[in-house]
Write an enzyme that holds these catalytic residues in place. Sequence first.
Site, PDB file in Angstrom:
ATOM      1  N   ASP A  32       0.813  -1.217   0.000  1.00 20.76           N
ATOM      2  CA  ASP A  32       0.000   0.000   0.000  1.00 20.76           C
ATOM      3  C   ASP A  32       0.851   1.275   0.000  1.00 20.76           C
ATOM      4  O   ASP A  32       0.379   2.342   0.372  1.00 20.76           O
ATOM      5  CB  ASP A  32      -0.952  -0.004   1.204  1.00 20.76           C
ATOM      6  CG  ASP A  32      -0.198  -0.119   2.520  1.00 20.76           C
ATOM      7  OD1 ASP A  32       1.032  -0.353   2.485  1.00 20.76           O
ATOM      8  OD2 ASP A  32      -0.828   0.024   3.578  1.00 20.76           O
ATOM      9  N   HIS A 234      18.802   2.171 -23.034  1.00 25.94           N
ATOM     10  CA  HIS A 234      17.971   2.497 -21.868  1.00 25.94           C
ATOM     11  C   HIS A 234      18.565   1.940 -20.574  1.00 25.94           C
ATOM     12  O   HIS A 234      17.846   1.448 -19.708  1.00 25.94           O
ATOM     13  CB  HIS A 234      16.534   1.995 -22.081  1.00 25.94           C
ATOM     14  CG  HIS A 234      15.765   2.836 -23.042  1.00 25.94           C
ATOM     15  ND1 HIS A 234      14.596   2.426 -23.643  1.00 25.94           N
ATOM     16  CD2 HIS A 234      16.000   4.074 -23.534  1.00 25.94           C
ATOM     17  CE1 HIS A 234      14.155   3.371 -24.452  1.00 25.94           C
ATOM     18  NE2 HIS A 234      14.994   4.380 -24.398  1.00 25.94           N
ATOM     19  N   ASP A 251      22.147  10.762 -19.096  1.00 22.75           N
ATOM     20  CA  ASP A 251      20.938  11.273 -19.744  1.00 22.75           C
ATOM     21  C   ASP A 251      19.965  11.531 -18.608  1.00 22.75           C
ATOM     22  O   ASP A 251      19.395  10.598 -18.035  1.00 22.75           O
ATOM     23  CB  ASP A 251      20.409  10.207 -20.715  1.00 22.75           C
ATOM     24  CG  ASP A 251      19.194  10.675 -21.504  1.00 22.75           C
ATOM     25  OD1 ASP A 251      18.554  11.662 -21.092  1.00 22.75           O
ATOM     26  OD2 ASP A 251      18.883  10.041 -22.530  1.00 22.75           O
ATOM     27  N   ASP A 262      15.396  17.316 -20.937  1.00 18.08           N
ATOM     28  CA  ASP A 262      15.973  16.031 -21.347  1.00 18.08           C
ATOM     29  C   ASP A 262      17.360  16.284 -21.931  1.00 18.08           C
ATOM     30  O   ASP A 262      17.480  16.710 -23.079  1.00 18.08           O
ATOM     31  CB  ASP A 262      15.028  15.404 -22.396  1.00 18.08           C
ATOM     32  CG  ASP A 262      15.468  14.022 -22.840  1.00 18.08           C
ATOM     33  OD1 ASP A 262      16.418  13.484 -22.265  1.00 18.08           O
ATOM     34  OD2 ASP A 262      14.838  13.492 -23.780  1.00 18.08           O
ATOM     35  N   HIS A 341      18.985   4.913 -33.115  1.00 17.15           N
ATOM     36  CA  HIS A 341      17.730   5.561 -32.714  1.00 17.15           C
ATOM     37  C   HIS A 341      17.533   6.828 -33.537  1.00 17.15           C
ATOM     38  O   HIS A 341      18.418   7.219 -34.297  1.00 17.15           O
ATOM     39  CB  HIS A 341      17.730   5.865 -31.211  1.00 17.15           C
ATOM     40  CG  HIS A 341      18.897   6.712 -30.758  1.00 17.15           C
ATOM     41  ND1 HIS A 341      18.993   8.052 -31.032  1.00 17.15           N
ATOM     42  CD2 HIS A 341      20.017   6.405 -30.051  1.00 17.15           C
ATOM     43  CE1 HIS A 341      20.110   8.542 -30.504  1.00 17.15           C
ATOM     44  NE2 HIS A 341      20.767   7.542 -29.908  1.00 17.15           N
ATOM     45  N   HIS A 345      12.842  13.799 -30.432  1.00 17.19           N
ATOM     46  CA  HIS A 345      11.420  13.598 -30.183  1.00 17.19           C
ATOM     47  C   HIS A 345      10.846  14.885 -29.621  1.00 17.19           C
ATOM     48  O   HIS A 345      11.580  15.723 -29.079  1.00 17.19           O
ATOM     49  CB  HIS A 345      11.205  12.434 -29.197  1.00 17.19           C
ATOM     50  CG  HIS A 345      12.027  12.559 -27.938  1.00 17.19           C
ATOM     51  ND1 HIS A 345      11.646  13.344 -26.871  1.00 17.19           N
ATOM     52  CD2 HIS A 345      13.226  12.029 -27.590  1.00 17.19           C
ATOM     53  CE1 HIS A 345      12.579  13.263 -25.924  1.00 17.19           C
ATOM     54  NE2 HIS A 345      13.563  12.490 -26.341  1.00 17.19           N
ATOM     55  N   HIS A 352       8.707  12.109 -23.836  1.00 15.37           N
ATOM     56  CA  HIS A 352       8.430  11.779 -25.240  1.00 15.37           C
ATOM     57  C   HIS A 352       7.039  12.326 -25.475  1.00 15.37           C
ATOM     58  O   HIS A 352       6.044  11.635 -25.288  1.00 15.37           O
ATOM     59  CB  HIS A 352       8.500  10.269 -25.489  1.00 15.37           C
ATOM     60  CG  HIS A 352       9.891   9.722 -25.304  1.00 15.37           C
ATOM     61  ND1 HIS A 352      10.175   8.398 -25.172  1.00 15.37           N
ATOM     62  CD2 HIS A 352      11.096  10.353 -25.239  1.00 15.37           C
ATOM     63  CE1 HIS A 352      11.482   8.223 -25.031  1.00 15.37           C
ATOM     64  NE2 HIS A 352      12.053   9.403 -25.058  1.00 15.37           N
ATOM     65  N   GLU A 375      19.469  14.584 -30.435  1.00 16.97           N
ATOM     66  CA  GLU A 375      20.293  13.683 -29.624  1.00 16.97           C
ATOM     67  C   GLU A 375      20.963  12.567 -30.423  1.00 16.97           C
ATOM     68  O   GLU A 375      20.728  11.387 -30.172  1.00 16.97           O
ATOM     69  CB  GLU A 375      19.438  13.078 -28.504  1.00 16.97           C
ATOM     70  CG  GLU A 375      18.102  12.493 -28.954  1.00 16.97           C
ATOM     71  CD  GLU A 375      17.322  11.911 -27.779  1.00 16.97           C
ATOM     72  OE1 GLU A 375      17.890  11.050 -27.083  1.00 16.97           O
ATOM     73  OE2 GLU A 375      16.163  12.308 -27.579  1.00 16.97           O
ATOM     74  N   TYR A 379      27.378   4.345 -30.751  1.00 19.87           N
ATOM     75  CA  TYR A 379      27.515   3.332 -29.700  1.00 19.87           C
ATOM     76  C   TYR A 379      28.283   2.142 -30.276  1.00 19.87           C
ATOM     77  O   TYR A 379      27.819   1.511 -31.231  1.00 19.87           O
ATOM     78  CB  TYR A 379      26.128   2.882 -29.215  1.00 19.87           C
ATOM     79  CG  TYR A 379      25.223   4.065 -28.928  1.00 19.87           C
ATOM     80  CD1 TYR A 379      25.238   4.690 -27.686  1.00 19.87           C
ATOM     81  CD2 TYR A 379      24.385   4.588 -29.928  1.00 19.87           C
ATOM     82  CE1 TYR A 379      24.426   5.799 -27.436  1.00 19.87           C
ATOM     83  CE2 TYR A 379      23.581   5.694 -29.689  1.00 19.87           C
ATOM     84  CZ  TYR A 379      23.610   6.288 -28.443  1.00 19.87           C
ATOM     85  OH  TYR A 379      22.827   7.385 -28.201  1.00 19.87           O
ATOM     86  N   ARG A 396      26.450  10.041 -26.601  1.00 19.08           N
ATOM     87  CA  ARG A 396      25.262  10.767 -27.091  1.00 19.08           C
ATOM     88  C   ARG A 396      25.369  12.198 -26.577  1.00 19.08           C
ATOM     89  O   ARG A 396      25.862  12.407 -25.460  1.00 19.08           O
ATOM     90  CB  ARG A 396      23.976  10.087 -26.601  1.00 19.08           C
ATOM     91  CG  ARG A 396      22.705  10.819 -26.983  1.00 19.08           C
ATOM     92  CD  ARG A 396      21.434   9.984 -26.819  1.00 19.08           C
ATOM     93  NE  ARG A 396      21.118   9.634 -25.455  1.00 19.08           N
ATOM     94  CZ  ARG A 396      21.268   8.427 -24.930  1.00 19.08           C
ATOM     95  NH1 ARG A 396      21.735   7.438 -25.676  1.00 19.08           N
ATOM     96  NH2 ARG A 396      20.953   8.196 -23.671  1.00 19.08           N
ATOM     97  N   GLU A 398      22.742  15.422 -26.218  1.00 17.14           N
ATOM     98  CA  GLU A 398      21.314  15.732 -26.383  1.00 17.14           C
ATOM     99  C   GLU A 398      20.993  17.125 -25.868  1.00 17.14           C
ATOM    100  O   GLU A 398      21.295  17.465 -24.726  1.00 17.14           O
ATOM    101  CB  GLU A 398      20.479  14.706 -25.603  1.00 17.14           C
ATOM    102  CG  GLU A 398      18.995  15.008 -25.624  1.00 17.14           C
ATOM    103  CD  GLU A 398      18.153  13.898 -25.005  1.00 17.14           C
ATOM    104  OE1 GLU A 398      18.647  13.204 -24.095  1.00 17.14           O
ATOM    105  OE2 GLU A 398      16.995  13.741 -25.434  1.00 17.14           O
TER     106      GLU A 398
HETATM  107  N1  GLY Z   1      15.770  10.440 -21.939  1.00  9.95           N
HETATM  108  C1  GLY Z   1      14.988   9.779 -22.895  1.00  9.95           C
HETATM  109  C2  GLY Z   1      15.364  10.158 -24.242  1.00  9.95           C
HETATM  110  O1  GLY Z   1      16.383  10.779 -24.441  1.00  9.95           O
HETATM  111  O2  GLY Z   1      14.649   9.929 -25.174  1.00  9.95           O
HETATM  112 MN    MN Z   2      15.468  12.433 -25.464  1.00  9.60          MN
HETATM  113 MN    MN Z   3      17.428  11.861 -22.961  1.00 12.13          MN
END
Ligand code: GLY
Ligand code: MN
Ligand code: MN
Length: 427
Positions: A32, A234, A251, A262, A341, A345, A352, A375, A379, A396, A398
Amino acid sequence: MYKNRRNSLINHLPKNSALIIPGADLQYRNADSSYNLRQESSFYYFSGFCEPSSLMVLVNNGSSIDSIIFVPEKDKLKEIWDGYRAGPEGAVKDFLFDRAFENHKSDSLVPEILQGLDKVFYSIGKKSGFDQKVIDWTCAANSKDRHSRSIDIIDGSSLVGNLRLIKDDHEIETMKKACDISAQSFIEVMKSIKPGDNEQEIEALFLYEFAKRGGRFPAYTPIVAGGEGACVLHYIENDKNLNKTDLILVDAGCEYKMYASDITRTFPVGGKFSDEQLQIYNVVLKANLAAIEAVKTGNNIMQPQVISEKVITEGLIELGILSGDPEQLHKEGAFKDFYMHKVGHWLGLDVHDVGDYMEGDDFMKFKPGMVTTIEPGIYISSSMDVEDKWKGIGIRIEDDILVTESGNINLTEKVPSNPQEIESLMA
Ligand code: GLY
Ligand code: MN
Ligand code: MN
Protein backbone atom coordinates in the site's frame (compact mmCIF):
# COMPACT_ATOMS: atom_id res chain seq x y z
CA MET A 1 -5.17 29.67 -18.45
CA TYR A 2 -6.58 26.14 -18.16
CA LYS A 3 -10.14 27.36 -18.80
CA ASN A 4 -8.90 29.28 -21.85
CA ARG A 5 -7.32 26.07 -23.14
CA ARG A 6 -10.65 24.26 -22.68
CA ASN A 7 -12.49 27.09 -24.43
CA SER A 8 -10.04 27.04 -27.34
CA LEU A 9 -11.40 23.58 -28.20
CA ILE A 10 -14.34 25.39 -29.82
CA ASN A 11 -12.01 25.73 -32.84
CA HIS A 12 -10.84 22.11 -32.84
CA LEU A 13 -13.56 19.84 -31.48
CA PRO A 14 -16.42 19.36 -33.98
CA LYS A 15 -19.83 20.69 -32.98
CA ASN A 16 -22.02 18.35 -30.97
CA SER A 17 -19.01 16.28 -29.89
CA ALA A 18 -17.32 15.46 -26.62
CA LEU A 19 -13.68 15.02 -25.68
CA ILE A 20 -13.17 12.67 -22.73
CA ILE A 21 -9.88 12.73 -20.81
CA PRO A 22 -9.25 10.42 -17.86
CA GLY A 23 -6.87 11.56 -15.13
CA ALA A 24 -4.15 9.43 -13.57
CA ASP A 25 -4.81 6.90 -10.81
CA LEU A 26 -2.52 6.42 -7.82
CA GLN A 27 0.25 3.91 -8.52
CA TYR A 28 1.77 1.68 -5.87
CA ARG A 29 5.45 0.73 -5.60
CA ASN A 30 4.64 -2.19 -3.31
CA ALA A 31 1.70 -3.22 -1.12
CA ASP A 32 0.00 0.00 0.00
CA SER A 33 2.99 2.34 -0.47
CA SER A 34 1.99 4.72 -3.20
CA TYR A 35 4.08 6.93 -5.42
CA ASN A 36 3.25 10.62 -5.47
CA LEU A 37 0.45 11.18 -7.95
CA ARG A 38 1.70 12.44 -11.29
CA GLN A 39 -1.35 13.78 -13.11
CA GLU A 40 -1.89 12.59 -16.67
CA SER A 41 -0.42 15.28 -18.91
CA SER A 42 -3.42 16.10 -21.12
CA PHE A 43 -5.68 16.13 -18.09
CA TYR A 44 -3.33 18.60 -16.48
CA TYR A 45 -3.06 20.69 -19.68
CA PHE A 46 -6.81 21.31 -19.70
CA SER A 47 -7.43 21.56 -15.94
CA GLY A 48 -4.38 22.16 -13.71
CA PHE A 49 -6.21 19.72 -11.40
CA CYS A 50 -4.03 17.15 -9.61
CA GLU A 51 -6.26 14.73 -7.69
CA PRO A 52 -6.31 11.04 -8.62
CA SER A 53 -9.06 9.12 -10.44
CA SER A 54 -10.66 12.21 -11.94
CA LEU A 55 -12.30 12.48 -15.34
CA MET A 56 -13.01 15.36 -17.70
CA VAL A 57 -15.72 15.61 -20.33
CA LEU A 58 -15.54 18.64 -22.60
CA VAL A 59 -18.50 19.16 -24.92
CA ASN A 60 -18.80 21.46 -27.92
CA ASN A 61 -22.49 22.30 -27.63
CA GLY A 62 -22.50 24.36 -30.83
CA SER A 63 -21.82 27.74 -29.29
CA SER A 64 -19.38 27.09 -26.43
CA ILE A 65 -17.41 24.44 -24.57
CA ASP A 66 -19.27 22.91 -21.66
CA SER A 67 -16.63 21.68 -19.22
CA ILE A 68 -17.53 18.91 -16.78
CA ILE A 69 -15.25 17.23 -14.27
CA PHE A 70 -15.61 14.19 -12.01
CA VAL A 71 -13.43 14.34 -8.89
CA PRO A 72 -12.86 12.45 -5.62
CA GLU A 73 -15.59 13.17 -3.07
CA LYS A 74 -14.94 15.25 0.03
CA ASP A 75 -14.11 12.82 2.86
CA LYS A 76 -13.00 14.05 6.28
CA LEU A 77 -11.19 10.86 7.24
CA LYS A 78 -9.35 10.50 3.92
CA GLU A 79 -8.38 14.17 4.05
CA ILE A 80 -6.83 13.62 7.51
CA TRP A 81 -4.66 10.84 6.05
CA ASP A 82 -3.93 12.08 2.54
CA GLY A 83 -4.63 15.81 2.47
CA TYR A 84 -7.10 18.33 1.07
CA ARG A 85 -9.60 17.45 -1.61
CA ALA A 86 -11.35 20.13 -3.65
CA GLY A 87 -14.53 18.10 -4.11
CA PRO A 88 -17.06 19.12 -6.78
CA GLU A 89 -17.60 22.52 -5.15
CA GLY A 90 -13.90 23.36 -5.21
CA ALA A 91 -13.58 22.13 -8.80
CA VAL A 92 -16.22 24.66 -9.89
CA LYS A 93 -15.04 27.50 -7.67
CA ASP A 94 -11.26 27.20 -8.05
CA PHE A 95 -10.83 25.37 -11.35
CA LEU A 96 -13.72 27.11 -13.15
CA PHE A 97 -15.48 23.99 -14.44
CA ASP A 98 -19.10 24.53 -15.47
CA ARG A 99 -20.25 21.41 -13.66
CA ALA A 100 -18.55 18.98 -11.28
CA PHE A 101 -19.58 15.66 -9.77
CA GLU A 102 -18.15 13.00 -7.50
CA ASN A 103 -16.18 10.48 -9.55
CA HIS A 104 -18.24 7.46 -8.43
CA LYS A 105 -21.18 8.98 -10.35
CA SER A 106 -19.44 8.84 -13.75
CA ASP A 107 -21.03 5.55 -14.89
CA SER A 108 -24.52 6.94 -14.46
CA LEU A 109 -23.88 10.54 -15.55
CA VAL A 110 -21.46 10.29 -18.51
CA PRO A 111 -24.05 8.44 -20.69
CA GLU A 112 -26.51 11.26 -19.98
CA ILE A 113 -23.92 13.83 -21.04
CA LEU A 114 -23.14 11.92 -24.23
CA GLN A 115 -26.74 11.28 -25.19
CA GLY A 116 -27.63 12.90 -28.54
CA LEU A 117 -24.02 13.82 -29.44
CA ASP A 118 -22.52 12.90 -32.83
CA LYS A 119 -18.97 12.02 -31.81
CA VAL A 120 -16.89 11.11 -28.80
CA PHE A 121 -13.14 11.70 -28.94
CA TYR A 122 -10.66 10.15 -26.53
CA SER A 123 -7.13 8.72 -26.72
CA ILE A 124 -7.74 5.11 -27.67
CA GLY A 125 -5.56 2.43 -26.07
CA LYS A 126 -3.72 4.69 -23.65
CA LYS A 127 -5.27 3.77 -20.30
CA SER A 128 -5.84 0.21 -19.24
CA GLY A 129 -9.55 -0.65 -19.02
CA PHE A 130 -10.66 2.78 -20.22
CA ASP A 131 -11.51 1.72 -23.79
CA GLN A 132 -14.21 -0.58 -22.43
CA LYS A 133 -15.56 2.20 -20.20
CA VAL A 134 -15.99 4.57 -23.13
CA ILE A 135 -17.66 1.85 -25.17
CA ASP A 136 -20.02 1.10 -22.27
CA TRP A 137 -20.88 4.78 -21.73
CA THR A 138 -21.42 5.29 -25.46
CA CYS A 139 -23.64 2.18 -25.76
CA ALA A 140 -25.62 3.31 -22.73
CA ALA A 141 -26.04 6.78 -24.26
CA ASN A 142 -27.15 5.26 -27.60
CA SER A 143 -29.69 3.01 -25.93
CA LYS A 144 -31.24 5.97 -24.11
CA ASP A 145 -32.43 7.32 -27.47
CA ARG A 146 -32.83 4.63 -30.09
CA HIS A 147 -34.20 7.10 -32.64
CA SER A 148 -31.16 9.37 -32.79
CA ARG A 149 -28.11 8.37 -34.83
CA SER A 150 -25.49 6.45 -32.96
CA ILE A 151 -22.42 8.12 -31.52
CA ASP A 152 -19.08 7.60 -33.31
CA ILE A 153 -16.04 6.90 -31.14
CA ILE A 154 -12.96 8.59 -32.60
CA ASP A 155 -9.30 8.58 -31.52
CA GLY A 156 -8.61 12.03 -30.09
CA SER A 157 -4.83 11.58 -29.76
CA SER A 158 -3.94 13.83 -32.69
CA LEU A 159 -6.49 16.47 -31.75
CA VAL A 160 -5.03 16.91 -28.27
CA GLY A 161 -1.44 16.05 -29.24
CA ASN A 162 -1.22 18.69 -31.94
CA LEU A 163 -2.57 21.36 -29.59
CA ARG A 164 0.06 20.42 -27.00
CA LEU A 165 2.72 20.37 -29.73
CA ILE A 166 2.71 24.18 -30.02
CA LYS A 167 3.73 25.57 -26.65
CA ASP A 168 2.20 28.84 -25.42
CA ASP A 169 4.20 31.57 -23.62
CA HIS A 170 3.55 30.12 -20.19
CA GLU A 171 4.72 26.69 -21.30
CA ILE A 172 7.85 28.10 -22.94
CA GLU A 173 8.79 29.99 -19.77
CA THR A 174 8.25 26.84 -17.70
CA MET A 175 10.30 24.71 -20.07
CA LYS A 176 13.13 27.27 -20.08
CA LYS A 177 13.22 27.00 -16.31
CA ALA A 178 13.17 23.18 -16.41
CA CYS A 179 16.07 23.23 -18.88
CA ASP A 180 18.00 25.78 -16.81
CA ILE A 181 17.65 23.66 -13.66
CA SER A 182 18.88 20.58 -15.48
CA ALA A 183 21.72 22.47 -17.17
CA GLN A 184 22.90 23.96 -13.90
CA SER A 185 22.69 20.53 -12.26
CA PHE A 186 24.84 19.00 -15.02
CA ILE A 187 27.48 21.68 -14.52
CA GLU A 188 27.57 21.08 -10.75
CA VAL A 189 27.78 17.29 -11.06
CA MET A 190 30.33 17.33 -13.87
CA LYS A 191 32.59 19.45 -11.67
CA SER A 192 32.41 16.97 -8.81
CA ILE A 193 32.69 13.58 -10.53
CA LYS A 194 35.77 11.44 -9.85
CA PRO A 195 37.09 7.93 -10.61
CA GLY A 196 35.75 5.32 -8.20
CA ASP A 197 32.39 7.07 -7.75
CA ASN A 198 29.45 4.73 -8.18
CA GLU A 199 26.86 5.47 -10.85
CA GLN A 200 24.13 5.56 -8.21
CA GLU A 201 25.95 8.31 -6.31
CA ILE A 202 25.95 10.36 -9.50
CA GLU A 203 22.25 9.68 -9.99
CA ALA A 204 21.61 10.83 -6.42
CA LEU A 205 23.62 14.01 -7.00
CA PHE A 206 21.47 14.83 -10.01
CA LEU A 207 18.26 14.31 -8.04
CA TYR A 208 19.63 16.52 -5.28
CA GLU A 209 20.71 19.29 -7.65
CA PHE A 210 17.32 19.16 -9.42
CA ALA A 211 15.36 19.28 -6.14
CA LYS A 212 17.50 22.08 -4.73
CA ARG A 213 16.36 24.21 -7.65
CA GLY A 214 12.66 23.26 -7.55
CA GLY A 215 12.61 20.23 -9.82
CA ARG A 216 11.90 17.53 -7.27
CA PHE A 217 11.18 14.72 -9.71
CA PRO A 218 13.19 13.62 -12.73
CA ALA A 219 11.20 13.66 -15.98
CA TYR A 220 12.33 10.03 -16.51
CA THR A 221 14.64 7.58 -14.78
CA PRO A 222 18.15 8.98 -15.26
CA ILE A 223 20.64 6.99 -17.30
CA VAL A 224 24.06 7.07 -15.61
CA ALA A 225 26.29 4.80 -17.63
CA GLY A 226 30.02 4.43 -17.25
CA GLY A 227 32.01 2.82 -20.08
CA GLU A 228 30.23 0.18 -22.10
CA GLY A 229 26.96 0.67 -20.18
CA ALA A 230 26.45 3.67 -22.48
CA CYS A 231 25.91 1.26 -25.38
CA VAL A 232 22.71 -0.02 -23.71
CA LEU A 233 20.35 2.72 -24.83
CA HIS A 234 17.97 2.50 -21.87
CA TYR A 235 20.57 1.54 -19.23
CA ILE A 236 19.11 2.37 -15.80
CA GLU A 237 20.92 -0.13 -13.56
CA ASN A 238 23.17 2.76 -12.48
CA ASP A 239 25.14 0.61 -10.04
CA LYS A 240 28.74 0.29 -11.34
CA ASN A 241 31.90 2.01 -10.16
CA LEU A 242 33.39 4.50 -12.60
CA ASN A 243 36.83 3.84 -14.13
CA LYS A 244 39.22 6.68 -14.66
CA THR A 245 39.78 5.92 -18.33
CA ASP A 246 36.11 5.47 -19.21
CA LEU A 247 33.57 7.92 -20.46
CA ILE A 248 30.36 8.42 -18.53
CA LEU A 249 27.11 9.06 -20.37
CA VAL A 250 24.43 10.81 -18.31
CA ASP A 251 20.94 11.27 -19.74
CA ALA A 252 18.99 13.15 -17.07
CA GLY A 253 16.44 15.93 -16.90
CA CYS A 254 14.20 17.32 -14.22
CA GLU A 255 10.49 17.89 -14.40
CA TYR A 256 9.61 21.42 -13.36
CA LYS A 257 5.96 22.36 -12.75
CA MET A 258 5.02 19.29 -14.79
CA TYR A 259 7.26 20.12 -17.80
CA ALA A 260 10.16 17.93 -18.87
CA SER A 261 13.74 18.67 -19.78
CA ASP A 262 15.97 16.03 -21.35
CA ILE A 263 19.75 16.41 -21.53
CA THR A 264 22.56 14.00 -22.37
CA ARG A 265 26.23 14.72 -22.00
CA THR A 266 29.10 12.26 -22.30
CA PHE A 267 32.34 13.16 -20.56
CA PRO A 268 35.58 11.55 -19.34
CA VAL A 269 35.49 10.19 -15.77
CA GLY A 270 39.13 11.20 -15.31
CA GLY A 271 38.63 14.66 -16.83
CA LYS A 272 40.57 14.05 -20.11
CA PHE A 273 39.29 12.40 -23.31
CA SER A 274 41.54 9.74 -24.85
CA ASP A 275 42.36 10.19 -28.57
CA GLU A 276 39.85 7.55 -29.65
CA GLN A 277 37.13 8.88 -27.36
CA LEU A 278 37.70 12.40 -28.66
CA GLN A 279 37.59 11.31 -32.31
CA ILE A 280 34.21 9.63 -31.88
CA TYR A 281 33.01 12.48 -29.68
CA ASN A 282 33.78 15.06 -32.34
CA VAL A 283 31.73 13.17 -34.92
CA VAL A 284 28.71 13.10 -32.58
CA LEU A 285 29.19 16.77 -31.71
CA LYS A 286 29.32 17.71 -35.39
CA ALA A 287 26.08 15.76 -35.97
CA ASN A 288 24.45 17.43 -32.96
CA LEU A 289 25.38 20.95 -34.09
CA ALA A 290 24.47 20.39 -37.74
CA ALA A 291 21.12 18.83 -36.81
CA ILE A 292 20.31 21.72 -34.45
CA GLU A 293 20.97 24.15 -37.33
CA ALA A 294 18.27 22.37 -39.33
CA VAL A 295 15.59 22.85 -36.66
CA LYS A 296 13.80 25.91 -37.99
CA THR A 297 10.40 27.06 -39.11
CA GLY A 298 9.59 25.63 -42.51
CA ASN A 299 12.03 22.73 -42.36
CA ASN A 300 10.56 19.32 -41.60
CA ILE A 301 11.53 16.77 -38.97
CA MET A 302 13.42 14.59 -41.46
CA GLN A 303 15.97 17.30 -42.21
CA PRO A 304 17.88 17.11 -38.90
CA GLN A 305 17.40 13.34 -39.01
CA VAL A 306 19.07 12.93 -42.40
CA ILE A 307 21.79 15.48 -41.64
CA SER A 308 22.72 13.62 -38.45
CA GLU A 309 22.82 10.30 -40.32
CA LYS A 310 25.07 11.75 -43.04
CA VAL A 311 27.50 13.44 -40.65
CA ILE A 312 27.82 10.21 -38.65
CA THR A 313 28.28 8.11 -41.80
CA GLU A 314 31.01 10.45 -43.09
CA GLY A 315 32.69 10.58 -39.66
CA LEU A 316 32.76 6.79 -39.35
CA ILE A 317 34.31 6.56 -42.83
CA GLU A 318 37.00 9.13 -41.93
CA LEU A 319 37.90 7.09 -38.84
CA GLY A 320 38.07 3.90 -40.89
CA ILE A 321 35.20 2.27 -39.03
CA LEU A 322 33.04 2.17 -42.17
CA SER A 323 34.43 2.01 -45.66
CA GLY A 324 32.81 2.84 -48.95
CA ASP A 325 30.98 5.66 -50.69
CA PRO A 326 29.22 7.99 -48.18
CA GLU A 327 26.04 8.39 -50.25
CA GLN A 328 25.79 4.66 -50.90
CA LEU A 329 26.49 3.74 -47.25
CA HIS A 330 23.90 6.26 -46.09
CA LYS A 331 21.35 4.85 -48.50
CA GLU A 332 22.08 1.33 -47.23
CA GLY A 333 21.68 2.50 -43.62
CA ALA A 334 25.19 1.30 -42.61
CA PHE A 335 25.18 3.90 -39.79
CA LYS A 336 22.33 2.03 -38.06
CA ASP A 337 24.74 -0.45 -36.46
CA PHE A 338 26.25 2.51 -34.58
CA TYR A 339 23.39 5.05 -34.47
CA MET A 340 20.22 3.05 -34.12
CA HIS A 341 17.73 5.56 -32.71
CA LYS A 342 16.09 8.67 -34.13
CA VAL A 343 17.62 12.12 -33.82
CA GLY A 344 14.97 13.42 -31.44
CA HIS A 345 11.42 13.60 -30.18
CA TRP A 346 8.88 16.22 -29.11
CA LEU A 347 9.32 17.48 -25.56
CA GLY A 348 6.74 19.05 -23.26
CA LEU A 349 4.58 17.80 -20.42
CA ASP A 350 5.79 14.31 -21.35
CA VAL A 351 9.43 13.61 -22.08
CA HIS A 352 8.43 11.78 -25.24
CA ASP A 353 5.71 14.30 -25.82
CA VAL A 354 2.52 13.90 -27.79
CA GLY A 355 2.10 15.48 -31.21
CA ASP A 356 2.18 13.92 -34.64
CA TYR A 357 5.37 13.42 -36.67
CA MET A 358 3.44 13.44 -39.94
CA GLU A 359 0.92 15.93 -41.31
CA GLY A 360 -1.10 14.21 -44.00
CA ASP A 361 1.38 12.39 -46.23
CA ASP A 362 4.25 14.74 -45.36
CA PHE A 363 6.68 14.91 -42.48
CA MET A 364 5.69 17.46 -39.83
CA LYS A 365 7.11 20.91 -40.51
CA PHE A 366 8.70 22.78 -37.63
CA LYS A 367 6.58 25.69 -36.40
CA PRO A 368 7.26 28.36 -33.77
CA GLY A 369 6.50 27.04 -30.27
CA MET A 370 7.49 23.42 -30.94
CA VAL A 371 10.21 21.92 -28.75
CA THR A 372 12.23 18.95 -29.95
CA THR A 373 15.28 17.17 -28.62
CA ILE A 374 18.32 16.69 -30.84
CA GLU A 375 20.29 13.68 -29.62
CA PRO A 376 22.53 11.89 -32.09
CA GLY A 377 24.86 9.20 -30.79
CA ILE A 378 27.44 6.57 -31.68
CA TYR A 379 27.51 3.33 -29.70
CA ILE A 380 30.29 0.76 -30.22
CA SER A 381 29.84 -2.24 -27.94
CA SER A 382 32.68 -4.71 -27.49
CA SER A 383 30.83 -7.39 -29.45
CA MET A 384 31.07 -5.32 -32.66
CA ASP A 385 33.40 -6.16 -35.49
CA VAL A 386 35.70 -3.12 -35.26
CA GLU A 387 39.28 -2.45 -34.15
CA ASP A 388 39.69 -3.01 -30.40
CA LYS A 389 40.56 0.62 -29.75
CA TRP A 390 36.97 1.73 -30.52
CA LYS A 391 35.26 -0.88 -28.38
CA GLY A 392 33.25 0.18 -25.33
CA ILE A 393 32.75 3.76 -26.48
CA GLY A 394 29.16 5.02 -26.31
CA ILE A 395 28.46 8.71 -26.84
CA ARG A 396 25.26 10.77 -27.09
CA ILE A 397 24.88 14.54 -26.96
CA GLU A 398 21.31 15.73 -26.38
CA ASP A 399 19.90 19.26 -26.34
CA ASP A 400 16.39 20.68 -26.14
CA ILE A 401 15.55 23.02 -29.01
CA LEU A 402 12.72 25.57 -29.14
CA VAL A 403 11.57 26.50 -32.65
CA THR A 404 11.14 30.26 -33.11
CA GLU A 405 9.95 32.48 -35.99
CA SER A 406 13.53 33.13 -37.03
CA GLY A 407 15.34 29.89 -36.18
CA ASN A 408 15.68 28.21 -32.83
CA ILE A 409 16.88 28.58 -29.26
CA ASN A 410 18.96 25.83 -27.69
CA LEU A 411 17.43 25.73 -24.19
CA THR A 412 20.23 23.53 -22.83
CA GLU A 413 23.31 25.13 -24.37
CA LYS A 414 24.58 26.27 -20.95
CA VAL A 415 25.94 22.77 -20.33
CA PRO A 416 29.15 22.61 -22.35
CA SER A 417 29.28 20.11 -25.16
CA ASN A 418 32.56 21.38 -26.60
CA PRO A 419 35.25 18.90 -25.45
CA GLN A 420 37.78 21.56 -24.43
CA GLU A 421 35.13 23.32 -22.36
CA ILE A 422 34.18 20.01 -20.76
CA GLU A 423 37.81 19.32 -19.86
CA SER A 424 38.28 22.77 -18.33
CA LEU A 425 35.01 22.46 -16.38
CA MET A 426 36.20 19.15 -14.95
CA ALA A 427 39.79 20.27 -14.26
N1 GLY B 1 15.77 10.44 -21.94
C1 GLY B 1 14.99 9.78 -22.90
C2 GLY B 1 15.36 10.16 -24.24
O1 GLY B 1 16.38 10.78 -24.44
O2 GLY B 1 14.65 9.93 -25.17
MN1 MN C 1 15.47 12.43 -25.46
MN1 MN D 1 17.43 11.86 -22.96
